[in-house]
Enzyme design. Structure first.
Site, PDB file in Angstrom:
ATOM      1  N   ASN A 202       0.804  -1.220   0.000  1.00 39.17           N
ATOM      2  CA  ASN A 202       0.000   0.000   0.000  1.00 39.17           C
ATOM      3  C   ASN A 202       0.839   1.273   0.000  1.00 39.17           C
ATOM      4  O   ASN A 202       0.330   2.330  -0.349  1.00 39.17           O
ATOM      5  CB  ASN A 202      -0.922  -0.008   1.221  1.00 39.17           C
TER       6      ASN A 202
ATOM      7  N   TYR B 160       2.863   9.765 -11.239  1.00 41.24           N
ATOM      8  CA  TYR B 160       2.059   8.876 -10.419  1.00 41.24           C
ATOM      9  C   TYR B 160       1.303   7.872 -11.288  1.00 41.24           C
ATOM     10  O   TYR B 160       1.296   6.666 -11.019  1.00 41.24           O
ATOM     11  CB  TYR B 160       1.083   9.704  -9.589  1.00 41.24           C
TER      12      TYR B 160
END
Length: 276
Positions: free
Chosen positions: A90, A154
């Site tokens: 994560n 990203y």
């Protein structure tokens, strides 16, 4: 018996946001959770809160962008717990900006944190996951599927996570190890809040983010955590190599829906109690 009883679960980026909620949820359902984040005080706080709530957890600081740090983490977990059942990748960061404005160093940093970390953790956990026919759940993003304005670094790393997920799933399948990715749109986390604060008008961007989802709101970390646990569980025993969107209908909104109509008054959003 609780669903994850006697299972050892590693959650990276677990000091806040989706990772924190995921760690709590695994513990609530019986797992022994290794809370991993960059700084020891942060992981100790989260682990202590889980224990205080009746769960089993301990904290381990790790720079997941550093292969030696990751290798040491996996050795520590195996020495202390005897193995690994579930790995949740994560940890992540965001790097907004047009491509010409992103420095070379910033590019390398976001790739290291968002993508290389998934390679390292999966590599060093895999021998133990094979022993237990375990599962990996990677945090990708809707941006890795469709891209996003002013966010190429990203988006590129999350697309890479999806491709890595699928490739590792192929190699791990003969050993009973399942590998999947979740692809959220907006989620109310500190990472998203940081992104809002980097925009020219954070208030307008928050409203736009809500309305960019067909459901008219941004997801909660708990909603993403529930999908992560499903994919790690026996309920998803025939699912592997998938990148599963959890995005409130955001990818459905090409020229229609909340971000168009609601903002100009053609639609009225449902009042409380008028819809589900």
């Amino acid at each position: 018996m609780k669903e994850f009883a006697h299972q050892i679960v590693i959650v990276t980026g677990a000091a806040s946001g989706i990772g924190r909620e995921t760690a709590f949820l695994f513990a609530e359902r019986g797992a022994s959770v290794v809370v991993v984040d960059l700084r020891q005080p942060a992981v100790e706080v989260t682990a202590a809160e889980i224990v205080h709530s009746g769960g089993s957890a301990w904290g381990a600081a790790c720079d997941v962008s550093n292969p030696e740090s990751v290798r040491a983490l996996m050795e520590q977990v195996v020495d202390r717990e005897g193995g690994i059942n579930v790995l949740v990748n994560n940890a992540g960061m965001i790097m907004p900006g047009f491509i010409e404005d992103i420095s070379d160093d910033d590019w390398r940093r976001v790739v290291d944190v968002n993508l290389s970390s998934v390679f390292y953790t999966s590599k060093y956990a895999m021998p133990e996951l094979k022993k237990r026919r375990g599962a990996i759940v990677n945090m990708a993003s809707m941006n890795g599927l469709v891209g996003q304005m002013k966010n190429p670094a990203y988006s590129a790393t999350k697309g890479g996570v999806i491709a890595l997920t699928r490739s590792v799933a192929i190699d791990a399948a003969p050993f009973g190890v399942r590998v999947n990715a979740v692809c959220p749109a907006g989620v109310l986390t500190p990472l998203l809040e940081d992104w809002f604060n980097q925009q020219p008008n954070p208030t307008i961007m928050r409203e736009y983010t809500d309305l960019s989802h067909m459901l008219g709101r941004t997801a909660t970390p708990r909603e993403i955590a529930e999908l992560i646990l499903f994919l790690a569980s026996d309920r998803a025993s025939f699912i592997t190599g998938q990148a599963i969107p959890i995005e409130g209908g955001a990818t459905l909104g090409y020229g229609v829906g909340p971000k168009a109509e609601w903002t100009v008054g053609v639609f009225e959003r449902p009042k409380a109690g008028e819809g589900q």
